[in-house]
Design a protein around this motif. Sequence first.
Motif, mmCIF file in Angstrom:
data_model
loop_
_atom_site.group_PDB
_atom_site.id
_atom_site.type_symbol
_atom_site.label_atom_id
_atom_site.label_comp_id
_atom_site.label_asym_id
_atom_site.label_seq_id
_atom_site.Cartn_x
_atom_site.Cartn_y
_atom_site.Cartn_z
ATOM 1 N N GLU A 29 0.823 -1.210 0.000
ATOM 2 C CA GLU A 29 0.000 0.000 0.000
ATOM 3 C C GLU A 29 0.858 1.262 0.000
ATOM 4 O O GLU A 29 0.472 2.289 -0.554
ATOM 5 C CB GLU A 29 -0.924 0.005 1.218
ATOM 6 N N ARG A 30 2.019 1.191 0.637
ATOM 7 C CA ARG A 30 2.920 2.339 0.657
ATOM 8 C C ARG A 30 3.702 2.453 -0.661
ATOM 9 O O ARG A 30 4.478 3.394 -0.832
ATOM 10 C CB ARG A 30 3.898 2.220 1.828
ATOM 11 N N ARG A 34 -0.902 5.046 -9.218
ATOM 12 C CA ARG A 34 -2.292 5.427 -9.497
ATOM 13 C C ARG A 34 -2.780 4.681 -10.734
ATOM 14 O O ARG A 34 -2.431 5.007 -11.877
ATOM 15 C CB ARG A 34 -2.398 6.929 -9.727
ATOM 16 N N TRP A 169 3.894 15.617 -9.301
ATOM 17 C CA TRP A 169 2.525 16.127 -9.191
ATOM 18 C C TRP A 169 1.520 15.022 -9.481
ATOM 19 O O TRP A 169 0.482 14.928 -8.839
ATOM 20 C CB TRP A 169 2.361 17.297 -10.156
ATOM 21 N N GLY A 170 1.807 14.167 -10.449
ATOM 22 C CA GLY A 170 0.882 13.072 -10.745
ATOM 23 C C GLY A 170 1.081 12.534 -12.140
ATOM 24 O O GLY A 170 1.455 13.274 -13.061
ATOM 25 N N THR A 353 5.801 5.711 -2.397
ATOM 26 C CA THR A 353 5.057 6.678 -3.207
ATOM 27 C C THR A 353 4.453 7.766 -2.325
ATOM 28 O O THR A 353 4.182 7.548 -1.134
ATOM 29 C CB THR A 353 3.944 5.991 -4.011
ATOM 30 N N ASN A 354 4.218 8.943 -2.921
ATOM 31 C CA ASN A 354 3.649 10.056 -2.171
ATOM 32 C C ASN A 354 2.125 10.024 -2.224
ATOM 33 O O ASN A 354 1.524 9.046 -2.697
ATOM 34 C CB ASN A 354 4.199 11.384 -2.694
ATOM 35 N N ARG A 355 1.491 11.087 -1.760
ATOM 36 C CA ARG A 355 0.013 11.131 -1.717
ATOM 37 C C ARG A 355 -0.608 11.012 -3.098
ATOM 38 O O ARG A 355 -1.727 10.518 -3.242
ATOM 39 C CB ARG A 355 -0.448 12.445 -1.073
ATOM 40 N N ARG A 356 0.107 11.476 -4.110
ATOM 41 C CA ARG A 356 -0.416 11.406 -5.476
ATOM 42 C C ARG A 356 0.056 10.146 -6.204
ATOM 43 O O ARG A 356 -0.034 10.050 -7.413
ATOM 44 C CB ARG A 356 -0.006 12.660 -6.245
ATOM 45 N N LYS A 357 0.561 9.192 -5.418
ATOM 46 C CA LYS A 357 0.953 7.867 -5.919
ATOM 47 C C LYS A 357 2.094 7.940 -6.932
ATOM 48 O O LYS A 357 2.141 7.166 -7.892
ATOM 49 C CB LYS A 357 -0.252 7.136 -6.537
ATOM 50 N N TYR A 360 8.374 9.065 -5.273
ATOM 51 C CA TYR A 360 9.141 10.303 -5.177
ATOM 52 C C TYR A 360 10.654 10.077 -5.108
ATOM 53 O O TYR A 360 11.419 10.779 -5.769
ATOM 54 C CB TYR A 360 8.659 11.145 -3.991
#
Length: 491
Positions: A29-30, A34, A169-170, A353-357, A360
Amino acid sequence: AVPAARAAADGTGAEPGDPAAADPTAYLERRALRGGSAGPLLLTGLGVAYVVSGDFSGWNAGLSEGGFGGLAIAAALMGLMYTCLVLSLAELAAVLPTAGGGYGFARRALGTWGGFLTGTAILIEYVLTPAAVALFIGEYVESLGLFGLESGWPVYLVCYGLFVGLHLWGVGEALRFILVVTAVAVATLVVFVGAAVTEFSASRLHDIPVGGGALGAGSWLPFGLLGIWAAFPFGMWFFLGVEGVPLAAEEARDPARTLPRAMAWSLGVLVLLALATFVTATGARGAAAIAEVGDPLVQALQPHGEPTTASRIVNYAGLTGLVASFFSLVYAGSRQLFALSRAGYLPRALSLTNRRKAPYLGLLVPGALGFALAAASGEGARMLNVAVFGATISYALMALSHLVLRRREPRLHRPYRTPGGALTSAVALVLACAALVATFLVDPRAALIALGVYGAALLYFACYSRHRLVASAPEEEFAALAAAEATLTRD
């Protein structure tokens, strides 16, 4: 049977107390991308973007190695190699649609060593090529006089900072940007071809003086038959990188269907661009005149050395081709690094991965390395030759993976099947091996540098990471299931 297969496969079971083994769900999960962010159009744009800068520059140096005829034959053979390879990878991507791409295919077919060898070769290609392109962007910015900037580390820093930041950013935003920039680059090539046709003369195609004593030398092959072989790496520039489309598998919509389609479409576009650009550029100005220049398309439109409206358009808009390739290659390198890290072949933190998957560290670390290489070396051509060496190794191993899986697992469910089957991948394998040897003909030092990097990576794997692989990673789990099925079949 599956846990037993995981632990037994090449002795790569996770260590006791390993958090990846204790809670594999939390671990993955971490490290999630996306999903569903890219459809066929964005994936096709990605495939073209990897390569499009090669139409603007680089290929023309092959004229110095083989002349027009030698480079034409080399480009045709390399086009055949890429066609066969892409068709083979389309089948493998439909079977195993994960971010591992070539590493995942080789892991299933050739084991952990084969997977690591393939993944490392791909990383060499996708870390060094953006660094080389950053140097070319700097040279372009300086030659155009943009903002009064000179080629140097500030330009390279802006390239990496801006485009890595957009990737952070994504993925959806990044791929849409890639599509727009690639469309501008392709439109520029269309403008170039339209203008170059008006200056075209077939007699200029073979105006390089014939080299004395070369076997088979003539006006079309001024350096003889050996010149064809020496031109292989430059024939690859029209297609180098298109094999990276499967690295977007975990972020694609319905990857088993969209990946084969996007790979075929992007290859078709690249073949047309290569043919049109190569022939018209050489015929408009002459093989001898553009063989050594850094901007062959611009020079092809300036027969008297004076800028024209068309040459100015190509000159300024040509920067978009470099930007498109740089941006997409950064993406490819981060996904291959992400997959190898998630499975434990490389430090696992690189796959977070960061919040935007977005991975990083998988973007920042190779970005910092690429920037350092560009700023310290300034040798874009040599870095590209090292990258080509890594690429040809990966091509041979990926083609071999297709052959092995076709033979070993004929009943494996294949949503897409390669036309021609094993014969197609066998052709890719033979041509990839020939291209690998050709890199020594062009730049032996670059080949030795690549082998040195390879040796250091293999030492790390042999002594450390092969004992710490993550069985729950998709590519590893897929291989473990295959091992379990084989055990059950034998029992």
